[in-house]
Design an enzyme around this catalytic site. Structure first.
Site, PDB file in Angstrom:
ATOM      1  N   LYS A 112       0.831  -1.214   0.000  1.00  0.00           N
ATOM      2  CA  LYS A 112       0.000   0.000   0.000  1.00  0.00           C
ATOM      3  C   LYS A 112       0.864   1.262   0.000  1.00  0.00           C
ATOM      4  O   LYS A 112       0.631   2.177  -0.777  1.00  0.00           O
ATOM      5  CB  LYS A 112      -0.929   0.029   1.240  1.00  0.00           C
ATOM      6  CG  LYS A 112      -1.843  -1.174   1.359  1.00  0.00           C
ATOM      7  CD  LYS A 112      -2.742  -1.084   2.577  1.00  0.00           C
ATOM      8  CE  LYS A 112      -2.012  -1.058   3.895  1.00  0.00           C
ATOM      9  NZ  LYS A 112      -1.277  -2.320   4.204  1.00  0.00           N
ATOM     10  N   ARG A 152      11.534  -6.242   4.227  1.00  0.00           N
ATOM     11  CA  ARG A 152      11.350  -4.782   4.098  1.00  0.00           C
ATOM     12  C   ARG A 152      12.465  -4.033   4.820  1.00  0.00           C
ATOM     13  O   ARG A 152      12.855  -4.384   5.921  1.00  0.00           O
ATOM     14  CB  ARG A 152       9.987  -4.376   4.678  1.00  0.00           C
ATOM     15  CG  ARG A 152       9.788  -2.856   4.723  1.00  0.00           C
ATOM     16  CD  ARG A 152       8.345  -2.448   4.764  1.00  0.00           C
ATOM     17  NE  ARG A 152       7.653  -2.905   5.950  1.00  0.00           N
ATOM     18  CZ  ARG A 152       6.339  -2.734   6.149  1.00  0.00           C
ATOM     19  NH1 ARG A 152       5.599  -2.131   5.222  1.00  0.00           N
ATOM     20  NH2 ARG A 152       5.780  -3.174   7.241  1.00  0.00           N
ATOM     21  N   ARG A 177      12.164  -2.560  10.467  1.00  0.00           N
ATOM     22  CA  ARG A 177      11.210  -2.175  11.506  1.00  0.00           C
ATOM     23  C   ARG A 177      11.101  -3.286  12.546  1.00  0.00           C
ATOM     24  O   ARG A 177      11.076  -4.463  12.195  1.00  0.00           O
ATOM     25  CB  ARG A 177       9.824  -1.939  10.874  1.00  0.00           C
ATOM     26  CG  ARG A 177       9.672  -0.564  10.256  1.00  0.00           C
ATOM     27  CD  ARG A 177       8.417  -0.417   9.435  1.00  0.00           C
ATOM     28  NE  ARG A 177       7.181  -0.893  10.055  1.00  0.00           N
ATOM     29  CZ  ARG A 177       5.972  -0.782   9.516  1.00  0.00           C
ATOM     30  NH1 ARG A 177       5.836  -0.193   8.334  1.00  0.00           N
ATOM     31  NH2 ARG A 177       4.910  -1.229  10.129  1.00  0.00           N
ATOM     32  N   ARG A 198       0.195  -9.189  13.697  1.00  0.00           N
ATOM     33  CA  ARG A 198      -0.378  -8.137  12.846  1.00  0.00           C
ATOM     34  C   ARG A 198      -1.353  -8.742  11.831  1.00  0.00           C
ATOM     35  O   ARG A 198      -2.383  -8.146  11.521  1.00  0.00           O
ATOM     36  CB  ARG A 198       0.736  -7.370  12.143  1.00  0.00           C
ATOM     37  CG  ARG A 198       1.465  -6.436  13.108  1.00  0.00           C
ATOM     38  CD  ARG A 198       2.791  -5.990  12.562  1.00  0.00           C
ATOM     39  NE  ARG A 198       2.651  -5.106  11.422  1.00  0.00           N
ATOM     40  CZ  ARG A 198       3.606  -4.918  10.506  1.00  0.00           C
ATOM     41  NH1 ARG A 198       4.741  -5.568  10.592  1.00  0.00           N
ATOM     42  NH2 ARG A 198       3.397  -4.083   9.529  1.00  0.00           N
TER      43      ARG A 198
HETATM   44  P1  ADP Z   1       2.337  -1.834   3.200  1.00  0.00           P
HETATM   45  O1  ADP Z   1       2.401  -0.330   3.127  1.00  0.00           O
HETATM   46  O2  ADP Z   1       1.085  -2.389   2.617  1.00  0.00           O
HETATM   47  O3  ADP Z   1       2.615  -2.370   4.577  1.00  0.00           O
HETATM   48  P2  ADP Z   1       4.855  -1.704   1.692  1.00  0.00           P
HETATM   49  O4  ADP Z   1       4.537  -0.782   0.571  1.00  0.00           O
HETATM   50  O5  ADP Z   1       5.689  -1.153   2.799  1.00  0.00           O
HETATM   51  O6  ADP Z   1       3.506  -2.390   2.270  1.00  0.00           O
HETATM   52  O7  ADP Z   1       5.561  -2.998   1.057  1.00  0.00           O
HETATM   53  C1  ADP Z   1       5.995  -4.081   1.886  1.00  0.00           C
HETATM   54  C2  ADP Z   1       7.338  -4.598   1.356  1.00  0.00           C
HETATM   55  O8  ADP Z   1       7.135  -5.236   0.095  1.00  0.00           O
HETATM   56  C3  ADP Z   1       8.406  -3.538   1.122  1.00  0.00           C
HETATM   57  O9  ADP Z   1       9.652  -4.087   1.433  1.00  0.00           O
HETATM   58  C4  ADP Z   1       8.295  -3.230  -0.386  1.00  0.00           C
HETATM   59  O10 ADP Z   1       9.540  -2.804  -0.909  1.00  0.00           O
HETATM   60  C5  ADP Z   1       7.886  -4.586  -0.946  1.00  0.00           C
HETATM   61  N1  ADP Z   1       6.971  -4.522  -2.086  1.00  0.00           N
HETATM   62  C6  ADP Z   1       5.980  -3.603  -2.328  1.00  0.00           C
HETATM   63  N2  ADP Z   1       5.302  -3.909  -3.455  1.00  0.00           N
HETATM   64  C7  ADP Z   1       5.880  -5.054  -3.926  1.00  0.00           C
HETATM   65  C8  ADP Z   1       5.626  -5.889  -5.061  1.00  0.00           C
HETATM   66  N3  ADP Z   1       4.639  -5.609  -5.935  1.00  0.00           N
HETATM   67  N4  ADP Z   1       6.409  -6.987  -5.226  1.00  0.00           N
HETATM   68  C9  ADP Z   1       7.389  -7.286  -4.346  1.00  0.00           C
HETATM   69  N5  ADP Z   1       7.675  -6.540  -3.263  1.00  0.00           N
HETATM   70  C10 ADP Z   1       6.924  -5.452  -3.052  1.00  0.00           C
HETATM   71  P1  AMP Z   2       1.666   0.286   9.235  1.00  0.00           P
HETATM   72  O1  AMP Z   2       2.876   1.158   9.031  1.00  0.00           O
HETATM   73  O2  AMP Z   2       0.477   0.750   8.478  1.00  0.00           O
HETATM   74  O3  AMP Z   2       1.991  -1.175   9.030  1.00  0.00           O
HETATM   75  O4  AMP Z   2       1.278   0.458  10.788  1.00  0.00           O
HETATM   76  C1  AMP Z   2       2.184   0.082  11.820  1.00  0.00           C
HETATM   77  C2  AMP Z   2       1.447  -0.010  13.156  1.00  0.00           C
HETATM   78  O5  AMP Z   2       0.905   1.269  13.517  1.00  0.00           O
HETATM   79  C3  AMP Z   2       0.225  -0.953  13.172  1.00  0.00           C
HETATM   80  O6  AMP Z   2       0.598  -2.313  13.411  1.00  0.00           O
HETATM   81  C4  AMP Z   2      -0.591  -0.371  14.332  1.00  0.00           C
HETATM   82  O7  AMP Z   2      -0.042  -0.712  15.592  1.00  0.00           O
HETATM   83  C5  AMP Z   2      -0.367   1.134  14.133  1.00  0.00           C
HETATM   84  N1  AMP Z   2      -1.400   1.725  13.230  1.00  0.00           N
HETATM   85  C6  AMP Z   2      -1.208   2.262  11.992  1.00  0.00           C
HETATM   86  N2  AMP Z   2      -2.372   2.690  11.472  1.00  0.00           N
HETATM   87  C7  AMP Z   2      -3.335   2.410  12.386  1.00  0.00           C
HETATM   88  C8  AMP Z   2      -4.744   2.563  12.431  1.00  0.00           C
HETATM   89  N3  AMP Z   2      -5.436   3.110  11.404  1.00  0.00           N
HETATM   90  N4  AMP Z   2      -5.411   2.144  13.539  1.00  0.00           N
HETATM   91  C9  AMP Z   2      -4.756   1.606  14.586  1.00  0.00           C
HETATM   92  N5  AMP Z   2      -3.428   1.402  14.604  1.00  0.00           N
HETATM   93  C10 AMP Z   2      -2.712   1.800  13.514  1.00  0.00           C
END
Ligand code: ADP
Ligand code: AMP
Length: 218
Positions: free
Chosen positions: A13, A128, A161, A172
């Site tokens: 995302k 990641r 992270r 999660r």
């Molecule tokens: P989210 O915001 O949904 O938690 P991220 O955008 O941070 O996900 O992506 C999670 C991990 O996957 C990151 O390390 C990113 O570089 C990688 N990634 C994102 N899109 C793709 C894809 N289409 N194919 C492979 N790896 C991806």
């Molecule tokens: P993310 O970066 O979106 O994976 O979020 C990391 C962490 O932040 C999550 O596992 C939650 O602990 C917290 N968090 C992020 N967005 C929200 C939300 N909309 N509601 C509650 N917790 C959140």
């Protein structure tokens, strides 16, 4: 254009929101990024939020709703926004609806649902890497930086992270299934959900999102 990017942690995302927002002049609002910033700054919100984030649980609704409520107004985002990682509960979705009507702006116009299996999500989360300085996101195999451990955008140091370690990832995903997945039906019922196959390469996912949004906003 007011959008929500919905899907499991690690679905891509943030990666897609960054590109789409830049291309369309939208604000990219990630509650996860804002909370991590608050944790780094050791603000009262950050200290409270950290307890939940470390366990892979959701931060209380009031805290995240407050953050978003102050970020989506017409002064901050005249051309609209992408909410990345918000809403994550039905209560948050309802609070968002209430806030947009209070502000007199369009509510959520489309929701992009990132459909991807658990195995792929675990692979993405475990590799990641994030820039300490600018928050740019990489993957050690799938989207590697040119120089290992160094951000190609700002030269900052890349780190893993804490919540991307296996135990927290399991929590999660469980939290996602229980509390966030019901939002799929919530937005489906309003006929604003666009499901996108998020299992492909980043360019393929970007193109699927563009096509879906062109159809929606044509
Ligand atoms: P989210 O915001 O949904 O938690 P991220 O955008 O941070 O996900 O992506 C999670 C991990 O996957 C990151 O390390 C990113 O570089 C990688 N990634 C994102 N899109 C793709 C894809 N289409 N194919 C492979 N790896 C991806
Ligand atoms: P993310 O970066 O979106 O994976 O979020 C990391 C962490 O932040 C999550 O596992 C939650 O602990 C917290 N968090 C992020 N967005 C929200 C939300 N909309 N509601 C509650 N917790 C959140």
């Amino acid at each position: 254009m007011n959008l929500v990017f919905l899907g499991p942690p690690g679905a891509g995302k943030g990666t897609q929101a960054a590109g789409f927002a830049k291309e369309h002049g939208l604000c990219h609002i990630s509650t996860g990024d804002k909370l991590r910033q608050a944790v780094a700054d050791e603000t009262p919100v950050g200290l409270e939020a950290k307890k939940y984030m470390d366990k892979g649980k959701l931060v209380p609704d009031e805290v995240v709703v407050e953050i978003v409520a102050h970020s989506i107004g017409p002064d901050e985002c005249p051309d609209g926004w992408i909410l990345d990682g918000f809403p994550r509960t039905l209560a948050q979705a309802e609070a968002l609806d209430a806030r947009t009507s209070e502000l007199g702006i369009a509510g959520v116009e489309a929701v992009v649902y990132f459909a991807v299996g658990d195995e792929e999500v675990v692979r993405r989360l475990s590799g990641r890497r994030v820039c300490k300085e600018c928050g740019a996101v990489y993957h050690k195999e799938f989207m590697p930086p040119e120089e290992e451990g160094v951000c190609g955008k700002c030269g900052g140091v890349l780190y893993q992270r804490d919540d991307d370690k296996p135990d927290t990832v399991r929590n999660r995903l469980k939290t996602y299934r229980e509390q966030t997945e019901p939002l799929i039906d919530y937005y489906k019922e309003r006929a604003i959900l666009a499901e996108v196959d998020a299992g492909g390469a980043p360019e393929e996912v970007a193109s699927a999102i563009s096509t879906a949004m062109e159809q929606r906003f044509e």
